[in-house]
Write a protein that holds these residues in place. Structure first.
Motif, PDB file in Angstrom:
ATOM      1  N   LEU A   1     -16.482 -28.819   2.826  1.00  0.00           N
ATOM      2  CA  LEU A   1     -15.302 -28.411   3.373  1.00  0.00           C
ATOM      3  C   LEU A   1     -15.071 -29.478   4.006  1.00  0.00           C
ATOM      4  N   THR A   2     -15.144 -30.601   4.258  1.00  0.00           N
ATOM      5  CA  THR A   2     -14.847 -31.534   5.377  1.00  0.00           C
ATOM      6  C   THR A   2     -15.057 -33.118   4.336  1.00  0.00           C
ATOM      7  N   VAL A   3     -15.178 -32.639   3.826  1.00  0.00           N
ATOM      8  CA  VAL A   3     -14.247 -33.890   2.576  1.00  0.00           C
ATOM      9  C   VAL A   3     -13.535 -34.213   1.664  1.00  0.00           C
ATOM     10  N   GLU A   4     -12.259 -34.971   1.997  1.00  0.00           N
ATOM     11  CA  GLU A   4     -11.601 -35.362   1.779  1.00  0.00           C
ATOM     12  C   GLU A   4     -11.525 -35.101  -0.270  1.00  0.00           C
ATOM     13  N   THR A   5     -12.155 -35.822  -0.983  1.00  0.00           N
ATOM     14  CA  THR A   5     -12.629 -36.154  -2.453  1.00  0.00           C
ATOM     15  C   THR A   5     -13.295 -34.609  -2.461  1.00  0.00           C
ATOM     16  N   THR A   6     -14.199 -34.479  -2.388  1.00  0.00           N
ATOM     17  CA  THR A   6     -15.011 -33.239  -2.353  1.00  0.00           C
ATOM     18  C   THR A   6     -14.081 -31.848  -2.236  1.00  0.00           C
ATOM     19  N   ILE A   7     -13.108 -31.731  -1.601  1.00  0.00           N
ATOM     20  CA  ILE A   7     -12.329 -30.402  -1.278  1.00  0.00           C
ATOM     21  C   ILE A   7     -11.504 -30.919  -2.289  1.00  0.00           C
ATOM     22  N   HIS A   8     -11.027 -32.437  -2.397  1.00  0.00           N
ATOM     23  CA  HIS A   8      -9.898 -31.935  -3.980  1.00  0.00           C
ATOM     24  C   HIS A   8     -10.327 -31.611  -5.104  1.00  0.00           C
ATOM     25  N   LEU A   9     -11.696 -31.653  -5.215  1.00  0.00           N
ATOM     26  CA  LEU A   9     -13.072 -31.822  -6.696  1.00  0.00           C
ATOM     27  C   LEU A   9     -12.422 -29.923  -6.652  1.00  0.00           C
ATOM     28  N   TRP A  10     -12.716 -28.761  -5.657  1.00  0.00           N
ATOM     29  CA  TRP A  10     -12.751 -27.587  -5.821  1.00  0.00           C
ATOM     30  C   TRP A  10     -11.766 -27.074  -5.879  1.00  0.00           C
ATOM     31  N   THR A  11     -11.048 -27.601  -4.650  1.00  0.00           N
ATOM     32  CA  THR A  11      -9.239 -27.040  -4.796  1.00  0.00           C
ATOM     33  C   THR A  11      -8.181 -27.137  -5.698  1.00  0.00           C
ATOM     34  N   GLY A  12      -8.661 -28.215  -6.345  1.00  0.00           N
ATOM     35  CA  GLY A  12      -7.513 -28.791  -7.468  1.00  0.00           C
ATOM     36  C   GLY A  12      -5.987 -29.886  -6.749  1.00  0.00           C
ATOM     37  N   GLU A  13      -6.126 -29.663  -6.079  1.00  0.00           N
ATOM     38  CA  GLU A  13      -4.851 -29.949  -5.023  1.00  0.00           C
ATOM     39  C   GLU A  13      -5.226 -30.662  -3.425  1.00  0.00           C
ATOM     40  N   GLU A  14      -4.205 -31.729  -3.467  1.00  0.00           N
ATOM     41  CA  GLU A  14      -4.179 -32.831  -2.165  1.00  0.00           C
ATOM     42  C   GLU A  14      -4.879 -31.987  -0.867  1.00  0.00           C
ATOM     43  N   ALA A  15      -5.726 -33.034   0.002  1.00  0.00           N
ATOM     44  CA  ALA A  15      -6.421 -32.774   1.020  1.00  0.00           C
ATOM     45  C   ALA A  15      -5.892 -33.607   1.938  1.00  0.00           C
ATOM     46  N   GLN A  16      -6.339 -33.139   3.167  1.00  0.00           N
ATOM     47  CA  GLN A  16      -6.001 -34.227   4.328  1.00  0.00           C
ATOM     48  C   GLN A  16      -7.409 -33.893   5.180  1.00  0.00           C
TER      49      GLN A  16
END
Length: 126
Positions: free
Chosen positions: A21-36
């Motif tokens: 929930l707090t690391v951009e690259t991991t958020i991208h992995l589980w959402t499939g979308e870009e994150a900041q």
């Protein structure tokens, strides 16, 4: 304005869920979308390609995340608090969101249940 509260069982440890929930690259992995995202209070964040955006308010590593989610021109802040509790099947993720605009409530509840939590659960089930 409405409030929402739910619990989701995530098949991973609280520390793994916190990182998801707090690391951009991991958020991208589980959402499939870009994150900041930066786990620092008073920083802005966005997830799901900007569908969710707001301001980070507080962090307790492996335990709690507090954010303000933006809803256009609403005057009252919608505060999201995510608490992570150890559970025999991994983590019980407690979600509380306050001040959800009435017209957005059904979409927000559906998003929590069928997109946000579902994608996180699927990520750890693979």
């Amino acid at each position: 304005m409405k409030d929402y509260k739910a619990y989701f069982i995530i098949p991973a440890s609280p520390s793994q869920v916190y990182l998801a929930l707090t690391v951009e690259t991991t958020i991208h992995l589980w959402t499939g979308e870009e994150a900041q995202m930066e786990a620092v209070p008073d920083t802005e964040f966005s997830m799901w390609g900007g569908s969710i955006a707001g301001k980070n308010l507080a962090f307790e590593p492996d335990r709690k995340i507090v954010q303000e989610w933006y809803f256009g021109d609403e005057t009252e802040q919608s505060i999201v608090t995510i608490k992570l509790h150890e559970h025999k099947q991994g983590t019980s993720m407690e979600v509380r969101q306050s001040n959800i605009p009435d017209e957005a409530y059904d979409d927000i509840v559906d998003g929590w249940q069928n997109t946000y939590a579902a994608a996180l659960i699927d990520f750890y089930m693979e």
